[in-house]
Structures are given as C-alpha cells and as structure tokens.
Design a protein around this motif. Structure first.
Motif, short mmCIF file in Angstrom:
data_model
loop_
_atom_site.label_atom_id
_atom_site.label_comp_id
_atom_site.label_asym_id
_atom_site.label_seq_id
_atom_site.Cartn_x
_atom_site.Cartn_y
_atom_site.Cartn_z
N ILE A 139 57.90 -12.35 41.25
CA ILE A 139 57.57 -12.87 42.58
C ILE A 139 57.78 -14.38 42.61
O ILE A 139 58.37 -14.92 43.56
CB ILE A 139 56.12 -12.51 42.96
N ASP A 140 57.32 -15.07 41.58
CA ASP A 140 57.47 -16.53 41.54
C ASP A 140 58.94 -16.93 41.53
O ASP A 140 59.34 -17.88 42.23
CB ASP A 140 56.77 -17.10 40.30
N VAL A 141 59.77 -16.21 40.76
CA VAL A 141 61.19 -16.53 40.69
C VAL A 141 61.87 -16.24 42.03
O VAL A 141 62.70 -17.02 42.51
CB VAL A 141 61.87 -15.75 39.55
N VAL A 142 61.54 -15.11 42.64
CA VAL A 142 62.13 -14.74 43.92
C VAL A 142 61.76 -15.76 44.99
O VAL A 142 62.61 -16.18 45.80
CB VAL A 142 61.69 -13.32 44.33
N GLU A 143 60.49 -16.18 45.01
CA GLU A 143 60.08 -17.20 45.98
C GLU A 143 60.84 -18.50 45.75
O GLU A 143 61.27 -19.15 46.70
CB GLU A 143 58.57 -17.45 45.86
N ARG A 144 61.03 -18.87 44.50
CA ARG A 144 61.70 -20.14 44.19
C ARG A 144 63.20 -20.09 44.47
O ARG A 144 63.76 -21.01 45.08
CB ARG A 144 61.47 -20.48 42.71
N ASP A 145 63.85 -19.03 44.04
CA ASP A 145 65.32 -18.99 44.05
C ASP A 145 65.93 -18.31 45.27
O ASP A 145 67.09 -18.57 45.60
CB ASP A 145 65.84 -18.30 42.79
N PHE A 146 65.17 -17.42 45.92
CA PHE A 146 65.77 -16.62 46.98
C PHE A 146 65.08 -16.81 48.34
O PHE A 146 65.76 -17.07 49.34
CB PHE A 146 65.76 -15.13 46.60
N LEU A 147 63.77 -16.69 48.39
CA LEU A 147 63.07 -16.77 49.68
C LEU A 147 62.72 -18.20 50.07
O LEU A 147 62.73 -18.54 51.25
CB LEU A 147 61.80 -15.91 49.64
N GLY A 148 62.39 -19.03 49.06
CA GLY A 148 61.99 -20.40 49.35
C GLY A 148 62.97 -21.16 50.21
O GLY A 148 62.58 -21.81 51.19
N PRO A 149 64.29 -21.11 49.90
CA PRO A 149 65.25 -21.85 50.73
C PRO A 149 65.32 -21.35 52.17
O PRO A 149 65.83 -22.08 53.05
CB PRO A 149 66.58 -21.60 50.02
N LEU A 150 64.84 -20.13 52.45
CA LEU A 150 64.87 -19.59 53.81
C LEU A 150 63.64 -19.98 54.61
O LEU A 150 63.63 -19.84 55.84
CB LEU A 150 64.98 -18.06 53.77
N ARG A 151 62.60 -20.44 53.92
CA ARG A 151 61.35 -20.76 54.62
C ARG A 151 61.46 -22.16 55.23
O ARG A 151 62.09 -23.06 54.68
CB ARG A 151 60.17 -20.71 53.67
N PRO A 152 60.83 -22.39 56.40
CA PRO A 152 60.87 -23.72 57.01
C PRO A 152 60.15 -24.73 56.14
O PRO A 152 59.25 -24.38 55.37
CB PRO A 152 60.16 -23.51 58.36
N ALA A 153 60.56 -25.98 56.27
CA ALA A 153 59.90 -27.05 55.52
C ALA A 153 58.43 -27.12 55.89
O ALA A 153 58.04 -26.93 57.05
CB ALA A 153 60.59 -28.38 55.80
N LYS A 154 57.60 -27.41 54.89
CA LYS A 154 56.15 -27.44 55.10
C LYS A 154 55.66 -28.89 55.07
O LYS A 154 55.87 -29.61 54.10
CB LYS A 154 55.45 -26.63 54.01
N ALA A 155 55.02 -29.30 56.13
CA ALA A 155 54.51 -30.67 56.21
C ALA A 155 53.36 -30.86 55.23
O ALA A 155 52.53 -29.97 55.04
CB ALA A 155 54.03 -30.96 57.63
N SER A 156 53.33 -32.05 54.59
CA SER A 156 52.26 -32.32 53.63
C SER A 156 51.00 -32.82 54.31
O SER A 156 49.90 -32.72 53.77
CB SER A 156 52.73 -33.35 52.60
N GLN A 157 51.13 -33.39 55.53
CA GLN A 157 49.97 -33.87 56.28
C GLN A 157 49.93 -33.18 57.64
O GLN A 157 50.91 -33.21 58.38
CB GLN A 157 50.02 -35.39 56.45
N VAL A 158 48.80 -32.57 57.96
CA VAL A 158 48.65 -31.81 59.20
C VAL A 158 47.25 -32.07 59.74
O VAL A 158 46.48 -32.87 59.19
CB VAL A 158 48.84 -30.30 58.96
#
Length: 253
Positions: A139-158
């Motif tokens: 799961i960690d590898v898939v999130e990093r290498d495959f799904l992560g690039p498809l997810r929108p950028a996450k703001a660090s301050q909200v």
C-alpha cells in the motif's frame, strides 16, 4: 489496479483486501480499483485501454511469509501457455498473456505485479500478521509510486473551525486531501490538537460526517477538548512527522 485472490482462503485473499483498503483511503481521479477475485479472464478485459496496470496477488514460493516481490513488466516476455486453461487455473500471469492475445494494441505495456508470500490459505481464516505487514508495505509503495502523483497537491497550512457545541469542521477540499476514509483519531499533545487519519471506520476512532452537499465534514471532539475548545476559525498545519493535522490550541509567542 487489480487485486486477485480468494477472500475465503486466508492469505490468498490479500489482493482483494488490499483493494478494499485503498477504496477506504480514496481513489484519485484517473485511477480504478478492481476486485479481480478469482476471475482471471475478467481481469484481462479490465486492462483494456489502461495506461498503467498494477496487479496484486498472493504467492507461495516457500519464502518467509509476508515477503513482497515487485515484478516489472519486462519480466513478462515469456508467459505461460494458454492452451488447455480453464477458469479455475487462470492466474494473473495467464491474464496478462490472454490480454495480449485478446486486446492487441489496447493491452497496456506498463504492467507491475506485486506478490505477497502467504503463511496459510485455510478456508475461513483471517489474513496472517506477516501478510498484513506485507500488504501495508505494498500500500505504501502504491501510494508513493502510482496513486500519489494523481492526488491533488495538499496545502501545509489550512484553516479549521471549532464550534461552541463541540464540533470540529473541515472544508471539503481538506477532508478529501487528508482524510479520504472519513475516519480519524483525535488527541491532545501539550498545546497541540492532533487529527490523525485512519484507514477506515473499521479502525475505530471518530467519523467525519458530511455536513452539506459540498462535502464539508465535521467530527464531534467535545470529549477530547472538554474545557479547552478554542471556538472559532483556527489556523492548522499538516505535520508530516506525526502524520497528522496539527492545530495549536493557544497562540504561540
């Protein structure tokens, strides 16, 4: 992404179980999660037109249970023969060979297979601890290498909002980007309130409930912050080290 295996046979069900975990984490635009079960031919046809395919299945090679193998597409040049196959003996490697024959140019060329070594495949058994650990690695590898690039950028301050009646409110964008499963843990550490994403409702914790059609969420945190609720809109920060949304309870000086 396709998870193959039999949910009724212990560790052999790791592929479909992994797919369910990824569903709970949220599927980004441009990706599909498929419970391939034991239907190899269906898996082959679901590959039609995909740019990239990831297949997860159990393995029984005699290695230590929970061992993870990542097999690149280049290893699939020589595939098992299709002659004499029937549905009960149709494996992931047969599905790839069949897809190449049946789909032609519509068969993807970018294919990655993850195999997780089993400890046991008894009927009715749960996933073993080593296989659960191997599944989390995948799961960690898939999130990093495959799904992560498809997810929108996450703001660090909200910003978040605490209400006088004990709720924490998050807007839809924050909830979707950081808390896709809608399950969270809430704790206080010193001057910080931490909201930690969980895998899903089965992990326990609090639920982020939908407030409106826009997708804004709220969670009842009265018991966590009893007597310390900072009513109003507050600045929050994503803490990578803690893997949590951090909200200072009092202004820092």
């Amino acid at each position: 992404m396709v998870g193959c295996g039999n949910l009724l046979r212990g560790d052999d069900g790791v592929g479909p179980v992994l797919i369910r975990h990824l569903w709970e984490l949220g599927v980004p635009d441009g990706a599909q999660m498929v419970d391939g079960g034991t239907a190899g031919m269906d898996t082959a046809f679901r590959m039609r037109g995909a740019k990239r395919v990831v297949i997860v299945d159990a393995a029984a090679t005699g290695a230590a249970p929970g061992t993870v193998y990542r097999v690149p597409g280049e290893e699939f040049e020589e595939l098992p023969p299709l002659q004499g196959l029937h549905t009960h003996s149709f494996r992931w490697d047969h599905a790839i060979a069949f897809a190449r024959w049946a789909l032609g140019d519509a068969c993807p060329t970018d294919i990655t297979v993850f195999l997780i070594e089993v400890a046991g495949v008894d009927y009715g058994a749960e996933l073993s601890e080593p296989v659960l650990a191997g599944m989390q690695t995948v799961i960690d590898v898939v999130e990093r290498d495959f799904l992560g690039p498809l997810r929108p950028a996450k703001a660090s301050q909200v910003t978040v909002e605490f209400t006088a009646d004990g709720y924490l409110r998050l807007d839809a964008a924050l909830a979707a980007s950081r808390f896709a499963s809608d399950a969270v843990a809430a704790i206080v550490r010193g001057n910080d309130f931490l909201l930690i994403p969980l895998r899903g409702p089965r992990s326990g914790g609090l639920l982020l409930k939908q407030r409106n059609p826009a997708g804004d969420r709220s969670a009842l945190i009265h018991e966590v912050l009893y007597g310390r609720i900072p009513v109003g809109v507050r600045t929050a920060f994503w803490d990578d080290e803690r893997g949590a949304l951090r909200v200072p309870l009092e202004p820092t000086t």
